[in-house]
Design a protein around this motif. Structure first.
Motif, PDB file in Angstrom:
ATOM      1  N   ALA A 153       4.487  68.707 118.040  1.00 14.82           N
ATOM      2  CA  ALA A 153       5.917  68.601 117.743  1.00 14.82           C
ATOM      3  C   ALA A 153       6.566  67.712 118.780  1.00 14.82           C
ATOM      4  CB  ALA A 153       6.577  69.982 117.733  1.00 14.82           C
TER       5      ALA A 153
ATOM      6  N   GLU B 213      11.979  69.294 118.512  1.00 11.42           N
ATOM      7  CA  GLU B 213      11.425  70.210 117.511  1.00 11.42           C
ATOM      8  C   GLU B 213      10.827  71.441 118.164  1.00 11.42           C
ATOM      9  OE1 GLU B 213      10.290  66.508 114.510  1.00 11.42           O
ATOM     10  OE2 GLU B 213       8.744  67.534 115.676  1.00 11.42           O
TER      11      GLU B 213
ATOM     12  N   ARG C 134       4.978  70.148 113.717  1.00 13.72           N
ATOM     13  CA  ARG C 134       4.644  69.173 112.687  1.00 13.72           C
ATOM     14  C   ARG C 134       3.275  69.492 112.091  1.00 13.72           C
ATOM     15  NH1 ARG C 134       7.021  63.217 113.537  1.00 13.72           N
ATOM     16  NH2 ARG C 134       9.110  63.803 114.231  1.00 13.72           N
TER      17      ARG C 134
ATOM     18  N   SER D 149       3.870  59.314 114.284  1.00  8.56           N
ATOM     19  CA  SER D 149       4.975  60.136 114.775  1.00  8.56           C
ATOM     20  C   SER D 149       5.519  59.602 116.087  1.00  8.56           C
ATOM     21  CB  SER D 149       4.519  61.593 114.947  1.00  8.56           C
ATOM     22  OG  SER D 149       4.155  62.172 113.712  1.00  8.56           O
TER      23      SER D 149
ATOM     24  N   TYR E 270      11.164  66.941 102.982  1.00  8.03           N
ATOM     25  CA  TYR E 270      11.408  66.038 104.102  1.00  8.03           C
ATOM     26  C   TYR E 270      12.917  65.911 104.295  1.00  8.03           C
ATOM     27  CZ  TYR E 270       6.681  64.697 102.659  1.00  8.03           C
ATOM     28  OH  TYR E 270       5.362  64.705 102.288  1.00  8.03           O
TER      29      TYR E 270
ATOM     30  N   ILE F 276      10.307  61.212 108.806  1.00 10.45           N
ATOM     31  CA  ILE F 276       9.329  62.301 108.697  1.00 10.45           C
ATOM     32  C   ILE F 276       8.344  62.020 107.565  1.00 10.45           C
ATOM     33  CG2 ILE F 276       9.094  64.731 108.059  1.00 10.45           C
ATOM     34  CD1 ILE F 276       9.889  64.494 110.878  1.00 10.45           C
TER      35      ILE F 276
ATOM     36  N   VAL G 288       4.139  63.860 107.741  1.00 11.72           N
ATOM     37  CA  VAL G 288       4.149  65.237 108.239  1.00 11.72           C
ATOM     38  C   VAL G 288       5.342  65.978 107.635  1.00 11.72           C
ATOM     39  CG1 VAL G 288       3.033  64.629 110.411  1.00 11.72           C
ATOM     40  CG2 VAL G 288       5.532  64.625 110.266  1.00 11.72           C
TER      41      VAL G 288
ATOM     42  N   LEU H 196       7.856  69.717 108.657  1.00  6.47           N
ATOM     43  CA  LEU H 196       8.184  70.669 109.718  1.00  6.47           C
ATOM     44  C   LEU H 196       7.989  72.092 109.230  1.00  6.47           C
ATOM     45  CD1 LEU H 196      11.410  69.110 111.321  1.00  6.47           C
ATOM     46  CD2 LEU H 196       9.029  68.845 112.008  1.00  6.47           C
TER      47      LEU H 196
END
Length: 356
Positions: free
Chosen positions: A80, A84, A91, A116, A191, A196, A201, A203
């Motif tokens: 992450a 985050e 992630r 990322s 998303y 993202i 990925v 969350l």
């Protein structure tokens, strides 16, 4: 803990899916840290312009370095970003999450990790530089400086095209973010941001097992490695992790302290406006150059040593220059040519004397 109870207010039945408030809060966290670091560097530069003015001049690059180290550490250890992880999120690669819930033991794949990192650090930096370039060229064209100084036709045409097209590109950028946020809010997309999605990925909330694994995975400087090179690698990795953790903890406290300072100084400035005229006249700023190098005639520009045209004062020092002279100097050196105080082009004040 707050991160375990924050998602209980969500209307969705997916407990792993963060709420709309959480994704917006974690994005706003890094947005608040950037101006705080820049303000700290500016205060340091104003304290000693001769020694620390370069810190403010390269504040964006300094923040880029800090952000790169911070995000690399948290992506490697917690899957992450810093913000985050601050809100208890992680992630998960979308191609891996189809087979089940990924835990902290399964790190981000190398491809998703690299994407990322680029989208977290490099893309915002480039966007900031593009915004600054647009504002600079736009102001030059409005003031006529760009037309007179851009002798190359190619550069002239390029700046004209950029000034025309960039507002539409910026609108598309902001519109894409707004679209994904609204789609996420109404549970039409997993998303909340196009970045993202580009990273491949999504969350999720950190579970208790993830936090336990995170604590157990911290590297130790005491290693049983036999070779000196392996020991140095482990120690350097531990030192990098310790620095990143120290910076993250400091930033976590600084975010809340920054909010308190903003509230305090807002009230203080409101109370001091009524008594501002009662303050004594401050001493003139210290001159970094030799006093004899300044023109004795106050109508002469300290840069071109000619009679000033289009008088413009620099608010950080109070000295008056020709507008083209001081604008070009501030844009290049980002400091006052007389005092060395850190300055920006928006601190230039055009003067209109009665004789003009």
């Amino acid at each position: 803990m707050a991160e375990f109870g924050a998602h209980l207010t969500s209307a969705t039945t997916d407990e792993e899916r963060p709420t709309f408030f959480e994704v917006l809060a974690q994005e706003g966290l890094m947005t608040a840290i950037r101006p705080a670091i820049k303000h700290a560097l500016r205060v340091l530069a104003e304290y000693n312009p001769a020694r620390y003015s370069w810190l403010y001049r390269y504040s964006d690059e300094i923040y880029l370095t800090i952000d790169l180290v911070l995000q690399q550490h948290f992506l490697s250890t917690t899957s992450a970003s810093f913000s985050e992880n601050f809100y208890g999120l992680k992630r998960v690669a979308t191609n891996c999450s189809k087979n089940g819930t990924a835990s902290l033991h399964s790190r981000l794949p190398r491809k998703e990790h690299l994407k990322s990192l680029i989208l977290l650090v490099l893309i915002p930096y480039l966007k900031l530089k593009l915004d600054s370039l647009f504002e600079k060229w736009k102001q030059e064209w409005l003031d006529g400086i760009g037309v007179s100084q851009s002798e190359q036709k190619t550069l002239k045409k390029l700046s004209s095209i950029y000034i025309t097209l960039y507002p539409y590109l910026h609108m598309g950028w902001e519109g894409a973010h707004l679209y994904y946020q609204l789609a996420y809010l109404f549970d039409k997309s997993r998303y909340h941001s196009p970045l993202i999605r580009l990273a491949g990925v999504k969350l999720q909330h950190l579970t208790r097992e993830d936090m336990i694994a995170q604590m157990q995975s911290l590297p130790s400087p005491f290693t049983n490695e036999s070779s000196i090179s392996d020991k140095m690698k482990v120690i350097s990795k531990w030192l990098l992790g310790a620095v990143a953790i120290g910076v993250s903890n400091g930033l976590s406290v600084a975010v809340f302290f920054l909010q308190f300072l903003e509230w305090w100084y807002a009230n203080e400035s409101h109370r001091s406006t009524t008594s501002l005229t009662a303050l004594p006249v401050p001493q003139p700023p210290k001159v970094k150059s030799k006093p004899e190098s300044l023109p004795k005639d106050t109508s002469v520009c300290p840069l071109c040593f000619r009679t000033r045209t289009n008088d413009t004062a620099l608010s950080t020092s109070g000295y008056v220059f020709c507008y083209p002279c001081i604008y070009t100097y501030i844009r290049t050196h980002k400091c006052c040519p007389v005092t060395g105080y850190p300055s920006q082009t928006d601190q230039l004040v055009k003067l209109y004397p009665p004789s003009a």
